[in-house]
Design a protein around this motif. Structure first.
Motif, PDB file in Angstrom:
ATOM      1  N   GLN A   2       4.528   2.256   0.343  1.00  0.00           N
ATOM      2  CA  GLN A   2       3.186   1.868  -0.100  1.00  0.00           C
ATOM      3  C   GLN A   2       2.223   3.022   0.196  1.00  0.00           C
ATOM      4  N   TYR A   3       1.226   3.174  -0.665  1.00  0.00           N
ATOM      5  CA  TYR A   3       0.242   4.248  -0.499  1.00  0.00           C
ATOM      6  C   TYR A   3      -1.163   3.655  -0.525  1.00  0.00           C
ATOM      7  N   THR A   4      -2.073   4.339   0.115  1.00  0.00           N
ATOM      8  CA  THR A   4      -3.459   3.894   0.134  1.00  0.00           C
ATOM      9  C   THR A   4      -4.356   5.110   0.286  1.00  0.00           C
ATOM     10  N   LYS A   5      -5.638   4.933   0.059  1.00  0.00           N
ATOM     11  CA  LYS A   5      -6.566   6.048   0.214  1.00  0.00           C
ATOM     12  C   LYS A   5      -6.903   6.250   1.691  1.00  0.00           C
ATOM     13  N   GLN A  12      -4.538  10.015  -1.528  1.00  0.00           N
ATOM     14  CA  GLN A  12      -3.527   8.973  -1.387  1.00  0.00           C
ATOM     15  C   GLN A  12      -2.488   9.385  -0.342  1.00  0.00           C
ATOM     16  N   VAL A  13      -2.307   8.541   0.667  1.00  0.00           N
ATOM     17  CA  VAL A  13      -1.327   8.815   1.722  1.00  0.00           C
ATOM     18  C   VAL A  13      -0.424   7.598   1.917  1.00  0.00           C
ATOM     19  N   SER A  14       0.773   7.839   2.413  1.00  0.00           N
ATOM     20  CA  SER A  14       1.702   6.750   2.710  1.00  0.00           C
ATOM     21  C   SER A  14       1.167   5.902   3.843  1.00  0.00           C
ATOM     22  N   ARG A  15       1.568   4.621   3.885  1.00  0.00           N
ATOM     23  CA  ARG A  15       1.058   3.704   4.898  1.00  0.00           C
ATOM     24  C   ARG A  15       1.749   3.866   6.243  1.00  0.00           C
ATOM     25  N   CYS A  17       2.538   7.284   8.778  1.00  0.00           N
ATOM     26  CA  CYS A  17       2.339   8.715   8.977  1.00  0.00           C
ATOM     27  C   CYS A  17       3.412   9.221   9.932  1.00  0.00           C
ATOM     28  N   ASN A  45       4.620  10.684   2.797  1.00  0.00           N
ATOM     29  CA  ASN A  45       4.057  11.964   2.356  1.00  0.00           C
ATOM     30  C   ASN A  45       2.995  12.498   3.313  1.00  0.00           C
ATOM     31  N   THR A 276      -5.348   2.751   8.028  1.00  0.00           N
ATOM     32  CA  THR A 276      -4.712   3.449   6.912  1.00  0.00           C
ATOM     33  C   THR A 276      -3.213   3.566   7.139  1.00  0.00           C
ATOM     34  N   ALA A 277      -2.823   4.142   8.285  1.00  0.00           N
ATOM     35  CA  ALA A 277      -1.402   4.377   8.532  1.00  0.00           C
ATOM     36  C   ALA A 277      -1.145   4.577  10.024  1.00  0.00           C
TER      37      ALA A 277
END
Length: 326
Positions: A2-5, A12-15, A17, A45, A276-277
């Motif tokens: 899943q990705y989010t801002k 856009q980054v992966s949820r 890290c 990512n 975010t992550a």
């Protein structure tokens, strides 16, 4: 995956890290590369490091390993790369902190070690109470203008530090902070009083570090019983004793759910406002499997209530002042 801002940015980054603090400290170059390979294969990512990570003073070994992986894999453009500045990177009085001189010099050194022309997220590793925000933003804005830094973040800031940093950035018509790394887990919830609401109000994404509380939430008691080596057994045995009663109830509850304790702890964080992550720090390729399970784990309202009973928030819960006053 899943990705989010990342915060209010368009990035856009992966949820999850991928944290690399173990690189050079507990892991050699080949082992580190294998984890980076597998993380990217799984869709992660977002890679996080710091100039001082690596276990050997001033050498930036973690960054060096990531740089050699970029050279070997050719995957630089597939990664959102985050690193940090603040900690001592030399014996001189100006080899640390957030002076404009050190920020610029440390960024150049990180770029060399990482073998790249840019840092996607350049984070202040700690607040520097002795340096004015105007000086800090002057240096960061210069690096952004030069294309050496894309976004700026913070780590270990108090809520009022976030507000002060953003106010100074606004005066310069700068974007300011897009993220804050903070110590946050079921066992460490005091950031919910001020840091979390401040970050939400300012559009700053939250990146929890130590999301498993140094391994305590990863099935620590089970690992001790089974003689499994890990951070809990080697670094935090005393903390296991401090929290043993709660951990026994927690691990029993996770068993009722049929879920790994680490997956539950990460899944809970992924539901927290503004997160975010979480930053995971695997020591083996195999340890990436459980965090991936967290992305597919949905906690019911009853499960969340039980977790709040086991790990109660500070005061009445939620932000201040309601957490401690009417």
């Amino acid at each position: 995956m899943q990705y989010t801002k990342l915060g209010r940015s368009g990035l856009q980054v992966s949820r999850l890290c991928l944290g690399t603090m173990n690189f050079g400290w507990q892991l050699g170059e080949d082992e580190s590369h294998a984890i980076l390979d597998r993380g990217l294969e799984l869709g992660i990512n977002f890679f996080d490091t710091a100039d001082m990570y690596g276990g050997r003073a001033y050498e930036g070994t973690s960054e060096t390993y990531i740089g050699s992986w970029f050279k070997r894999s050719g995957k630089r453009d597939d990664v959102v790369l985050a690193t940090k500045v603040y900690q001592p990177m030399g014996d001189g009085p100006n080899d640390r902190g957030l002076s404009a001189r050190h920020i610029v010099a440390a960024c150049e050194a990180s770029l060399r070690r990482l073998g790249t022309d840019r840092i996607d997220l350049y984070q202040m590793h700690h607040v520097d109470r002795g340096t004015p925000w105007e000086e800090i933003w002057q240096a960061m804005d210069r690096l952004v203008a030069q294309g050496k830094v894309v976004y700026v973040g913070s780590s270990n800031f108090a809520g009022w530090h976030l507000a002060g940093a953003q106010a100074a950035a606004m005066k310069r018509h700068s974007l300011g902070l897009v993220s804050e790394q903070l110590k946050y887990s079921l066992l460490t919830r005091h950031v919910e009083l001020e840091v979390v609401p401040a970050a939400q109000a300012l559009g700053i994404g939250l990146l929890p570090w130590s999301p498993l509380a140094q391994g305590l939430l990863s099935g620590a008691l089970r690992k001790l019983r089974d003689g499994v080596d890990g951070r809990t057994t080697s670094h935090a045995a005393a903390r296991v004793a401090e929290h043993r009663e709660t951990l026994e109830l927690y691990e029993a509850f996770c068993a009722e759910l049929g879920l790994d304790p680490a997956a539950v702890a990460l899944a809970w964080l992924l539901t927290r406002p503004g997160v975010t992550a979480p930053i995971i720090g695997p020591r083996t390729v195999e340890q990436l499997a459980v965090p991936m399970q967290a992305l597919e784990t949905t906690l019911t309202d009853d499960a969340e209530r039980r977790l709040n009973e086991l790990f109660p928030p500070v005061g009445n819960g939620g932000p201040g002042p309601e957490a401690w006053a009417w």
